[in-house]
Scaffold this motif. Structure first.
Motif, mmCIF file in Angstrom:
data_model
loop_
_atom_site.group_PDB
_atom_site.id
_atom_site.type_symbol
_atom_site.label_atom_id
_atom_site.label_comp_id
_atom_site.label_asym_id
_atom_site.label_seq_id
_atom_site.Cartn_x
_atom_site.Cartn_y
_atom_site.Cartn_z
ATOM 1 N N LEU A 51 -13.622 -5.422 -10.949
ATOM 2 C CA LEU A 51 -12.339 -6.054 -11.228
ATOM 3 C C LEU A 51 -11.191 -5.113 -10.876
ATOM 4 O O LEU A 51 -10.201 -5.528 -10.252
ATOM 5 N N VAL A 52 -11.319 -3.857 -11.225
ATOM 6 C CA VAL A 52 -10.280 -2.874 -10.876
ATOM 7 C C VAL A 52 -10.152 -2.773 -9.358
ATOM 8 O O VAL A 52 -9.033 -2.757 -8.818
ATOM 9 N N SER A 53 -11.277 -2.737 -8.662
ATOM 10 C CA SER A 53 -11.241 -2.692 -7.191
ATOM 11 C C SER A 53 -10.559 -3.920 -6.619
ATOM 12 O O SER A 53 -9.779 -3.821 -5.666
ATOM 13 N N LEU A 54 -10.857 -5.089 -7.193
ATOM 14 C CA LEU A 54 -10.212 -6.323 -6.743
ATOM 15 C C LEU A 54 -8.697 -6.225 -6.914
ATOM 16 O O LEU A 54 -7.936 -6.565 -5.998
ATOM 17 N N LEU A 55 -8.247 -5.764 -8.059
ATOM 18 C CA LEU A 55 -6.807 -5.667 -8.307
ATOM 19 C C LEU A 55 -6.151 -4.671 -7.354
ATOM 20 O O LEU A 55 -5.057 -4.928 -6.842
ATOM 21 N N ASP A 56 -6.823 -3.545 -7.105
ATOM 22 C CA ASP A 56 -6.286 -2.569 -6.151
ATOM 23 C C ASP A 56 -6.201 -3.172 -4.753
ATOM 24 O O ASP A 56 -5.193 -3.004 -4.051
ATOM 25 N N ASP A 57 -7.262 -3.877 -4.337
ATOM 26 C CA ASP A 57 -7.271 -4.489 -3.003
ATOM 27 C C ASP A 57 -6.197 -5.557 -2.870
ATOM 28 O O ASP A 57 -5.530 -5.659 -1.837
ATOM 29 N N LEU A 58 -6.014 -6.360 -3.922
ATOM 30 C CA LEU A 58 -4.979 -7.400 -3.901
ATOM 31 C C LEU A 58 -3.588 -6.784 -3.773
ATOM 32 O O LEU A 58 -2.767 -7.240 -2.976
ATOM 33 N N SER A 59 -3.321 -5.756 -4.573
ATOM 34 C CA SER A 59 -1.980 -5.165 -4.509
ATOM 35 C C SER A 59 -1.776 -4.448 -3.177
ATOM 36 O O SER A 59 -0.695 -4.547 -2.590
ATOM 37 N N ASP A 60 -2.816 -3.778 -2.657
ATOM 38 C CA ASP A 60 -2.680 -3.117 -1.352
ATOM 39 C C ASP A 60 -2.343 -4.124 -0.263
ATOM 40 O O ASP A 60 -1.450 -3.897 0.557
ATOM 41 N N ARG A 61 -3.075 -5.238 -0.250
ATOM 42 C CA ARG A 61 -2.850 -6.236 0.794
ATOM 43 C C ARG A 61 -1.447 -6.832 0.703
ATOM 44 O O ARG A 61 -0.746 -6.962 1.699
ATOM 45 N N ASN A 62 -1.042 -7.172 -0.499
ATOM 46 C CA ASN A 62 0.237 -7.865 -0.643
ATOM 47 C C ASN A 62 1.430 -6.919 -0.612
ATOM 48 O O ASN A 62 2.500 -7.294 -0.122
ATOM 49 N N GLN B 110 10.545 -3.595 2.344
ATOM 50 C CA GLN B 110 11.339 -2.431 1.985
ATOM 51 C C GLN B 110 10.703 -1.641 0.845
ATOM 52 O O GLN B 110 10.039 -2.194 -0.019
ATOM 53 N N GLY B 111 10.939 -0.347 0.862
ATOM 54 C CA GLY B 111 10.479 0.509 -0.225
ATOM 55 C C GLY B 111 9.036 0.945 -0.057
ATOM 56 O O GLY B 111 8.322 0.485 0.820
ATOM 57 N N SER B 112 8.626 1.855 -0.937
ATOM 58 C CA SER B 112 7.247 2.328 -0.886
ATOM 59 C C SER B 112 6.355 1.380 -1.681
ATOM 60 O O SER B 112 6.781 0.807 -2.689
ATOM 61 N N PRO B 113 5.114 1.202 -1.242
ATOM 62 C CA PRO B 113 4.215 0.247 -1.909
ATOM 63 C C PRO B 113 3.956 0.618 -3.368
ATOM 64 O O PRO B 113 3.844 1.795 -3.713
ATOM 65 N N TRP B 114 3.845 -0.400 -4.197
ATOM 66 C CA TRP B 114 3.456 -0.199 -5.587
ATOM 67 C C TRP B 114 1.955 0.045 -5.639
ATOM 68 O O TRP B 114 1.181 -0.589 -4.920
ATOM 69 N N THR B 115 1.541 0.970 -6.492
ATOM 70 C CA THR B 115 0.120 1.174 -6.787
ATOM 71 C C THR B 115 -0.014 1.316 -8.302
ATOM 72 O O THR B 115 0.968 1.618 -8.999
ATOM 73 N N ARG B 116 -1.210 1.135 -8.791
ATOM 74 C CA ARG B 116 -1.381 1.209 -10.242
ATOM 75 C C ARG B 116 -1.200 2.625 -10.773
ATOM 76 O O ARG B 116 -1.070 2.830 -11.983
ATOM 77 N N SER B 117 -1.170 3.631 -9.885
ATOM 78 C CA SER B 117 -0.900 5.011 -10.321
ATOM 79 C C SER B 117 0.502 5.129 -10.931
ATOM 80 O O SER B 117 0.792 6.094 -11.642
ATOM 81 N N LYS B 118 1.348 4.132 -10.681
ATOM 82 C CA LYS B 118 2.697 4.132 -11.243
ATOM 83 C C LYS B 118 2.721 3.595 -12.670
ATOM 84 O O LYS B 118 3.756 3.588 -13.322
#
Length: 200
Positions: free
Chosen positions: A113-124, A130-138
């Motif tokens: 599930l965590v991998s799915l969420l990371d992949d979804l946010s990376d793709r979208n 504009q701006g730097s991509p959001w990642t869950r590390s934030k």
């Protein structure tokens, strides 16, 4: 889905592209309380699997594991007026793109599930200009864990693909162009573009 075989699209790569580009769809299943639908982001996992997540409180969440399920992705669509044909003694219709994917569903482990969420946010996030991509590390780790507790991840193994690309393929080329021009003028540029790229 339209039964006319001329509207069936057998290009699996095109189906993959539709899922990837749209990235959002509906998941249907029968539960003890009756049929239910959930709307969810969808992510292909390999050639024949689809991953998604739902809120834990969603009516489908507690029933999907092991269940035969149907997922649907819609592409562009548009109303087709008979006035666009050279012979107007026809009926109104609708051109559209839709893809049904059916198969059994299994619940994802927490790590998946965590991998799915990371992949979804990376793709979208890659689509945001504009701006730097959001990642869950934030995020604060504890806050993320609490949010994770509120959702359930699933994977659908696609055993049946039912794509419909209804793009006036049953009409002569000149009529298809008239319909495409009418759709474009009416604000349905996406379906008009697909019509022009699809051979009858």
């Amino acid at each position: 889905m339209h039964p006319n075989p001329v509207f069936r699209e057998n290009d699996r790569g095109l189906c993959h592209t539709l899922v990837d580009q749209v990235g959002f769809g509906m998941v249907f299943a029968a539960v003890p309380d009756g049929p239910r639908v959930a709307h969810a982001p969808l992510l292909r996992h390999g050639d024949d699997r689809l991953r998604f997540h739902l809120a834990r409180g969603n009516a489908l969440s507690r029933h999907l594991d092991g269940q035969e399920t149907l997922a649907l992705v819609n592409g562009p669509d548009g109303y087709v007026s008979p006035r666009w044909y050279s012979d107007q003694r026809q009926v109104p219709t609708w051109n559209y793109v839709a893809l049904e994917m059916q198969g059994p569903v299994r619940r994802l482990a927490r790590d998946d599930l965590v991998s799915l969420l990371d992949d979804l946010s990376d793709r979208n996030e890659a689509r945001v200009a504009q701006g730097s991509p959001w990642t869950r590390s934030k995020m604060d780790g504890n806050a993320f864990a609490r949010l994770l507790d509120g959702i359930v991840g699933f994977e659908l193994e696609i055993t049946a693909w039912r794509p419909t690309f209804k793009l006036s393929q049953n009409k002569p080329v000149e009529e298809r162009e008239r319909v495409a021009a009418g759709l474009e003028a009416a604000g349905s540029a996406g379906i008009a573009a697909l019509m022009r790229r699809t051979e009858a």
